[in-house]
Design an enzyme around this catalytic site. Structure first.
Site, PDB file in Angstrom:
ATOM      1  N   ASP A  30      44.486  28.747  47.164  1.00 64.26           N
ATOM      2  CA  ASP A  30      43.013  29.253  47.384  1.00 64.26           C
ATOM      3  C   ASP A  30      41.968  28.312  47.856  1.00 64.26           C
ATOM      4  O   ASP A  30      42.068  27.299  47.443  1.00 64.26           O
ATOM      5  CB  ASP A  30      42.543  29.977  46.125  1.00 64.26           C
ATOM      6  CG  ASP A  30      41.398  30.917  46.400  1.00 64.26           C
ATOM      7  OD1 ASP A  30      41.784  32.205  46.141  1.00 64.26           O
ATOM      8  OD2 ASP A  30      40.266  30.777  47.055  1.00 64.26           O
ATOM      9  N   ILE A  31      41.225  28.637  48.995  1.00 68.28           N
ATOM     10  CA  ILE A  31      40.503  28.198  49.630  1.00 68.28           C
ATOM     11  C   ILE A  31      39.102  27.499  48.897  1.00 68.28           C
ATOM     12  O   ILE A  31      38.555  26.539  49.155  1.00 68.28           O
ATOM     13  CB  ILE A  31      40.059  28.511  51.101  1.00 68.28           C
ATOM     14  CG1 ILE A  31      39.695  27.457  52.172  1.00 68.28           C
ATOM     15  CG2 ILE A  31      39.022  29.737  50.896  1.00 68.28           C
ATOM     16  CD1 ILE A  31      39.605  28.029  53.531  1.00 68.28           C
ATOM     17  N   ASN A  86      43.280  41.491  41.807  1.00 64.63           N
ATOM     18  CA  ASN A  86      42.260  42.407  42.023  1.00 64.63           C
ATOM     19  C   ASN A  86      42.493  43.416  43.072  1.00 64.63           C
ATOM     20  O   ASN A  86      43.375  43.362  43.903  1.00 64.63           O
ATOM     21  CB  ASN A  86      41.053  41.604  42.611  1.00 64.63           C
ATOM     22  CG  ASN A  86      40.805  40.297  41.761  1.00 64.63           C
ATOM     23  OD1 ASN A  86      40.498  40.686  40.618  1.00 64.63           O
ATOM     24  ND2 ASN A  86      40.618  39.262  42.223  1.00 64.63           N
ATOM     25  N   GLY A  92      37.193  44.024  42.678  1.00 65.92           N
ATOM     26  CA  GLY A  92      36.743  42.935  43.130  1.00 65.92           C
ATOM     27  C   GLY A  92      37.675  42.521  44.144  1.00 65.92           C
ATOM     28  O   GLY A  92      37.396  41.325  44.631  1.00 65.92           O
ATOM     29  N   GLN A  93      38.341  43.287  44.931  1.00 65.58           N
ATOM     30  CA  GLN A  93      39.031  42.918  45.954  1.00 65.58           C
ATOM     31  C   GLN A  93      38.666  42.507  47.175  1.00 65.58           C
ATOM     32  O   GLN A  93      37.645  43.139  47.762  1.00 65.58           O
ATOM     33  CB  GLN A  93      40.417  43.750  46.289  1.00 65.58           C
ATOM     34  CG  GLN A  93      41.478  43.130  47.306  1.00 65.58           C
ATOM     35  CD  GLN A  93      42.448  44.341  47.455  1.00 65.58           C
ATOM     36  OE1 GLN A  93      42.538  45.138  46.755  1.00 65.58           O
ATOM     37  NE2 GLN A  93      43.639  43.663  48.233  1.00 65.58           N
ATOM     38  N   HIS A  99      47.929  40.390  46.650  1.00 61.75           N
ATOM     39  CA  HIS A  99      48.051  38.980  46.357  1.00 61.75           C
ATOM     40  C   HIS A  99      47.937  38.741  44.855  1.00 61.75           C
ATOM     41  O   HIS A  99      47.170  39.593  44.163  1.00 61.75           O
ATOM     42  CB  HIS A  99      47.342  37.935  47.026  1.00 61.75           C
ATOM     43  CG  HIS A  99      45.777  38.261  47.159  1.00 61.75           C
ATOM     44  ND1 HIS A  99      45.247  39.359  47.819  1.00 61.75           N
ATOM     45  CD2 HIS A  99      44.808  37.919  46.393  1.00 61.75           C
ATOM     46  CE1 HIS A  99      44.059  39.253  47.875  1.00 61.75           C
ATOM     47  NE2 HIS A  99      43.912  38.598  46.712  1.00 61.75           N
ATOM     48  N   HIS A 101      46.983  36.128  42.303  1.00 67.18           N
ATOM     49  CA  HIS A 101      46.385  34.833  41.901  1.00 67.18           C
ATOM     50  C   HIS A 101      47.081  34.000  40.484  1.00 67.18           C
ATOM     51  O   HIS A 101      47.015  34.975  39.761  1.00 67.18           O
ATOM     52  CB  HIS A 101      44.815  35.089  41.608  1.00 67.18           C
ATOM     53  CG  HIS A 101      44.029  35.495  42.392  1.00 67.18           C
ATOM     54  ND1 HIS A 101      43.291  34.714  43.412  1.00 67.18           N
ATOM     55  CD2 HIS A 101      43.724  36.705  42.974  1.00 67.18           C
ATOM     56  CE1 HIS A 101      42.442  35.368  44.351  1.00 67.18           C
ATOM     57  NE2 HIS A 101      42.820  36.680  44.221  1.00 67.18           N
TER      58      HIS A 101
END
Ligand code: AMP
Ligand code: ZN
Length: 118
Positions: A30-31, A86, A92-93, A99, A101
């Site tokens: 994740d960035i 999410n 909260g997507q 994906h 997490h």
């Protein structure tokens, strides 16, 4: 989905810190990490969210969960990790390409959700 950011990442058109890749699955860091180790596992197939999942995706989504532990271990998460998916506005997507997490680190990641005061 040609303009989907995670489709572009899975195709290598946008750079990412790759964790894993096979013919069906891509995993990358994740960035904007929310834990010392935070990566995501995505199907290469564009499925917008769990709301759009159907029985034809059963094997693919199952595979993502089955490889999660191995990928977590490959990133040093030998004592466990948090898994989050999410879904939609309420979930909260932010990116509408399904994906999973994977979050962890040397310390426990904390409570699942902050409970609201009664
Ligand atoms: P979600 O809220 O579950 O949709 O999570 C989307 C995640 O994608 C967020 O944690 C973002 O930090 C992450 N993200 C967005 N763009 C990128 C990118 N180009 N590379 C890696 N992670 C990204
Ligand atoms: Zn996509």
């Amino acid at each position: 989905m040609s303009d989907c950011i995670f489709c572009k990442i899975a195709r290598g058109e946008i750079p990412s810190k790759k964790v894993y890749e096979d013919e069906e699955i891509f995993a990358f860091h994740d960035i904007n990490p929310a834990a010392p180790v935070h990566f995501m596992i995505v199907p290469k197939l564009h499925i917008a969210s769990l709301m759009e999942a159907d029985p034809s995706h059963q094997m693919l989504l199952g595979r993502i969960l089955v490889i999660a532990g191995e990928l977590a271990r490959s990133q040093g998460l030998n004592e466990g990790f948090r898994t989050i998916i999410n879904t939609g506005r309420i979930g909260g997507q932010e990116v509408y390409h399904l994906h999973v997490h994977i979050l962890g680190g040397p310390e426990p990641v904390g409570p699942m959700l902050q409970r609201k005061a009664p």
